[in-house]
Design an enzyme around this catalytic site. Structure first.
Site, mmCIF file in Angstrom:
data_model
loop_
_atom_site.group_PDB
_atom_site.id
_atom_site.type_symbol
_atom_site.label_atom_id
_atom_site.label_comp_id
_atom_site.label_asym_id
_atom_site.label_seq_id
_atom_site.Cartn_x
_atom_site.Cartn_y
_atom_site.Cartn_z
ATOM 1 N N TYR A 295 24.095 0.675 64.266
ATOM 2 C CA TYR A 295 24.115 2.120 63.985
ATOM 3 C C TYR A 295 23.447 2.868 65.151
ATOM 4 O O TYR A 295 23.972 3.869 65.653
ATOM 5 C CB TYR A 295 23.376 2.379 62.665
ATOM 6 N N SER B 76 20.745 11.140 66.165
ATOM 7 C CA SER B 76 19.607 10.634 65.397
ATOM 8 C C SER B 76 18.440 10.337 66.321
ATOM 9 O O SER B 76 18.617 10.208 67.539
ATOM 10 C CB SER B 76 20.021 9.337 64.693
HETATM 11 N N1 LIG Z 1 19.419 10.591 56.471
HETATM 12 C C1 LIG Z 1 18.804 10.231 57.593
HETATM 13 O O1 LIG Z 1 17.698 9.635 57.574
HETATM 14 C C2 LIG Z 1 19.429 10.553 58.933
HETATM 15 C C3 LIG Z 1 18.607 10.492 60.070
HETATM 16 C C4 LIG Z 1 19.168 10.786 61.320
HETATM 17 C C5 LIG Z 1 20.494 11.130 61.414
HETATM 18 N N2 LIG Z 1 21.276 11.164 60.287
HETATM 19 C C6 LIG Z 1 22.691 11.530 60.461
HETATM 20 O O2 LIG Z 1 22.915 12.753 59.781
HETATM 21 C C7 LIG Z 1 24.269 12.830 59.348
HETATM 22 C C8 LIG Z 1 24.326 13.203 57.877
HETATM 23 O O3 LIG Z 1 23.624 12.210 57.137
HETATM 24 P P1 LIG Z 1 23.059 12.474 55.669
HETATM 25 O O4 LIG Z 1 21.780 11.740 55.580
HETATM 26 O O5 LIG Z 1 23.108 13.903 55.344
HETATM 27 O O6 LIG Z 1 24.149 11.671 54.797
HETATM 28 P P2 LIG Z 1 24.632 11.849 53.251
HETATM 29 O O7 LIG Z 1 23.587 12.531 52.458
HETATM 30 O O8 LIG Z 1 25.095 10.489 52.846
HETATM 31 O O9 LIG Z 1 25.894 12.824 53.383
HETATM 32 C C9 LIG Z 1 26.978 12.415 54.155
HETATM 33 C C10 LIG Z 1 28.088 13.439 54.051
HETATM 34 O O10 LIG Z 1 29.158 13.040 54.920
HETATM 35 C C11 LIG Z 1 30.361 12.849 54.165
HETATM 36 N N3 LIG Z 1 31.107 11.792 54.847
HETATM 37 C C12 LIG Z 1 30.703 10.529 55.112
HETATM 38 N N4 LIG Z 1 31.662 9.850 55.769
HETATM 39 C C13 LIG Z 1 32.700 10.723 55.935
HETATM 40 C C14 LIG Z 1 33.976 10.621 56.524
HETATM 41 N N5 LIG Z 1 34.401 9.465 57.084
HETATM 42 N N6 LIG Z 1 34.789 11.696 56.516
HETATM 43 C C15 LIG Z 1 34.386 12.864 55.946
HETATM 44 N N7 LIG Z 1 33.190 13.022 55.375
HETATM 45 C C16 LIG Z 1 32.346 11.958 55.358
HETATM 46 C C17 LIG Z 1 29.853 12.541 52.746
HETATM 47 O O11 LIG Z 1 30.806 12.833 51.741
HETATM 48 P P3 LIG Z 1 31.863 11.693 51.227
HETATM 49 O O12 LIG Z 1 31.062 10.425 51.077
HETATM 50 O O13 LIG Z 1 32.410 12.243 49.977
HETATM 51 O O14 LIG Z 1 32.872 11.597 52.318
HETATM 52 C C18 LIG Z 1 28.695 13.526 52.672
HETATM 53 O O15 LIG Z 1 29.167 14.852 52.474
HETATM 54 C C19 LIG Z 1 24.897 11.466 59.696
HETATM 55 O O16 LIG Z 1 25.599 11.559 60.906
HETATM 56 C C20 LIG Z 1 23.679 10.555 59.865
HETATM 57 O O17 LIG Z 1 23.961 9.484 60.745
HETATM 58 C C21 LIG Z 1 20.772 10.904 59.047
#
Ligand SMILES: NC(=O)c1ccc[n+]([C@@H]2O[C@H](COP(=O)([O-])OP(=O)(O)OC[C@H]3O[C@@H](n4cnc5c(N)ncnc54)[C@H](OP(=O)(O)O)[C@@H]3O)[C@@H](O)[C@H]2O)c1
Length: 248
Positions: A153, A140
């Site tokens: 985080y 991130s």
């Molecule tokens: N959104 C942001 O602003 C942002 C910014 C920087 C970095 N990130 C990083 O990008 C990545 C993806 O984030 P996102 O925003 O796309 O999140 P999201 O929309 O909430 O999607 C998260 C995905 O991960 C799965 N997941 C969560 N915990 C899991 C576990 N323990 N085992 C298996 N699957 C799991 C969820 O499905 P289930 O809940 O069904 O398991 C879902 O498919 C993360 O690492 C986050 O830290 C996000």
């Protein structure tokens, strides 16, 4: 790194950034294996993709990971790209008033850092057998400058960033390339609490990721992550102050 004809595992491929990456890779003739905890959400996502296998698993659960790795070794011996995308943010940090910071930080460290180390270690023997392979760790913008509302985080992503750099060095003389994807604020369910609607669309993260994969750009600073990184290089203090003025 080629961006077609790979077998790609994406943890958290059922929503957000992971789903967008799955969508773009599956459309480019890659076989994509998506992982998620919620089986209905996973199946719904898989139904929208071609060339896909959906496996229900929690990457922070040791038994689930054991069974996942056995399935991959037996059924997908050509697996050559592992994208560690699933992540956790256990609510907003209030280091002055919260009384459960240890519990929240433990969840974040387990999912965002320790689970990735475990999965990488278990899949490295398979990845090293391939002629062209990659590990992609999704950290991130907060991996190098923390936000006060996302303190623990941010620390888990800083740990992932440090480990990813060392892993890249360790694997230099192997066929496994190590990438780090560093998105800024992205508009997904994950970021709702920190004003995610102001963020970039997950499709932009996937676009920049595929371009970087193709050109072997290992440190992928998406969108304004690059600007913050440049500010951090010139003045870590200014970058820290700038980050606190933002919501995330
Ligand atoms: N959104 C942001 O602003 C942002 C910014 C920087 C970095 N990130 C990083 O990008 C990545 C993806 O984030 P996102 O925003 O796309 O999140 P999201 O929309 O909430 O999607 C998260 C995905 O991960 C799965 N997941 C969560 N915990 C899991 C576990 N323990 N085992 C298996 N699957 C799991 C969820 O499905 P289930 O809940 O069904 O398991 C879902 O498919 C993360 O690492 C986050 O830290 C996000």
């Amino acid at each position: 790194m080629k961006t077609s004809q790979n077998t790609v595992l994406i943890t958290g491929g059922s929503a957000g950034i992971g789903f967008e990456i799955a969508k773009q890779l599956s459309a480019k003739n890659n076989h994509v294996i998506i992982i998620g905890r919620n089986p209905e959400r996973l199946q719904k996502a898989a139904a929208q993709l071609q060339n896909v296998t959906a496996i229900n698993a929690d990457i922070s659960n040791a038994a689930d990971v054991e069974s996942l790795v056995t399935t991959l070794i037996n059924d997908f011996p050509k697996l050559n790209i592992l994208i560690n995308n699933a992540g956790a943010a256990a609510g907003l940090s209030d280091l002055l008033n919260n009384t459960d910071t240890f519990e929240r930080a433990s969840i974040e460290m387990q999912t965002n850092y320790l689970s990735i180390i475990r999965l990488n270690e278990k899949l490295l023997p398979l990845l090293k057998k391939q002629t062209d392979a990659a590990i992609v760790n999704v950290s991130s913008i907060v991996a190098f400058v923390p936000g006060k509302l996302t303190a623990t985080y941010s620390a888990s992503k800083a740990a992932l960033h440090s480990y990813t750099q060392a892993l890249r060095v360790a694997l230099t003389d192997t066929t496994v390339k190590v990438f780090e994807l560093m998105p800024p604020l992205v508009d997904t369910e994950f970021s709702t609490e920190i004003g995610g609607h102001l963020g970039i669309p997950p499709s932009q993260v996937a676009d920049e990721f595929l371009a970087a994969l193709e050109t072997d750009n290992y440190e992928i600073r998406v969108g304004n992550t690059e600007q913050l990184y440049q500010l951090y290089l010139s003045s870590p203090t200014e970058a820290l102050n700038f980050m606190q003025a933002r919501k995330s």
